[in-house]
Design a protein around this motif. Structure first.
Motif, short mmCIF file in Angstrom:
data_model
loop_
_atom_site.label_atom_id
_atom_site.label_comp_id
_atom_site.label_asym_id
_atom_site.label_seq_id
_atom_site.Cartn_x
_atom_site.Cartn_y
_atom_site.Cartn_z
N ARG A 49 0.98 -1.09 0.03
CA ARG A 49 -0.20 0.07 0.06
C ARG A 49 0.82 1.43 0.13
N LEU A 50 1.84 1.10 0.79
CA LEU A 50 2.86 2.50 0.88
C LEU A 50 3.37 2.50 -0.44
N MET A 51 3.99 1.52 -0.98
CA MET A 51 4.62 1.69 -2.25
C MET A 51 3.83 2.34 -3.28
N GLU A 52 2.54 1.88 -3.38
CA GLU A 52 1.81 2.35 -4.41
C GLU A 52 1.39 3.61 -4.07
N GLU A 53 1.17 4.11 -2.70
CA GLU A 53 0.90 5.66 -2.36
C GLU A 53 2.27 6.48 -2.87
N ARG A 54 3.58 6.01 -2.67
CA ARG A 54 4.58 6.76 -3.23
C ARG A 54 4.67 6.84 -4.58
N ARG A 55 4.35 5.80 -5.17
CA ARG A 55 4.43 5.75 -6.83
C ARG A 55 3.25 6.85 -7.44
N ALA A 56 2.24 6.83 -6.55
CA ALA A 56 1.18 7.77 -7.10
C ALA A 56 1.54 9.35 -6.96
N ARG A 57 2.19 9.40 -5.67
CA ARG A 57 2.76 10.72 -5.25
C ARG A 57 3.70 11.41 -6.19
#
Length: 67
Positions: A49-57
């Motif tokens: 989840r955190l990796m996906e949030e970082r990629r989106a950001r």
């Protein structure tokens, strides 16, 4: 000064006590494995989840810079 230690005689278990002890140890080990697997799954799910949030950001920030 000499110290004197008295050794306790070994506790002799009956076959029934030994079987009960082994069953309890097995149940404890299985519970520990279930808890470990649940913790590992929670860790990996959170990491994903955190990796996906970082990629989106990062994608959002890269879009702002190129505009």
């Amino acid at each position: 000064m000499a110290e004197h230690f008295s050794a306790r005689p070994a506790r002799v278990l009956t076959p029934e006590q030994r079987m009960a002890r082994d069953a309890e140890r097995r149940a404890d080990a299985e519970q520990a494995m279930r808890e470990h697997e649940a913790a590992q799954k929670a860790f990996h799910d959170n990491r994903k989840r955190l990796m996906e949030e970082r990629r989106a950001r990062e994608a959002r920030d890269a879009g702002r810079r190129s505009s």
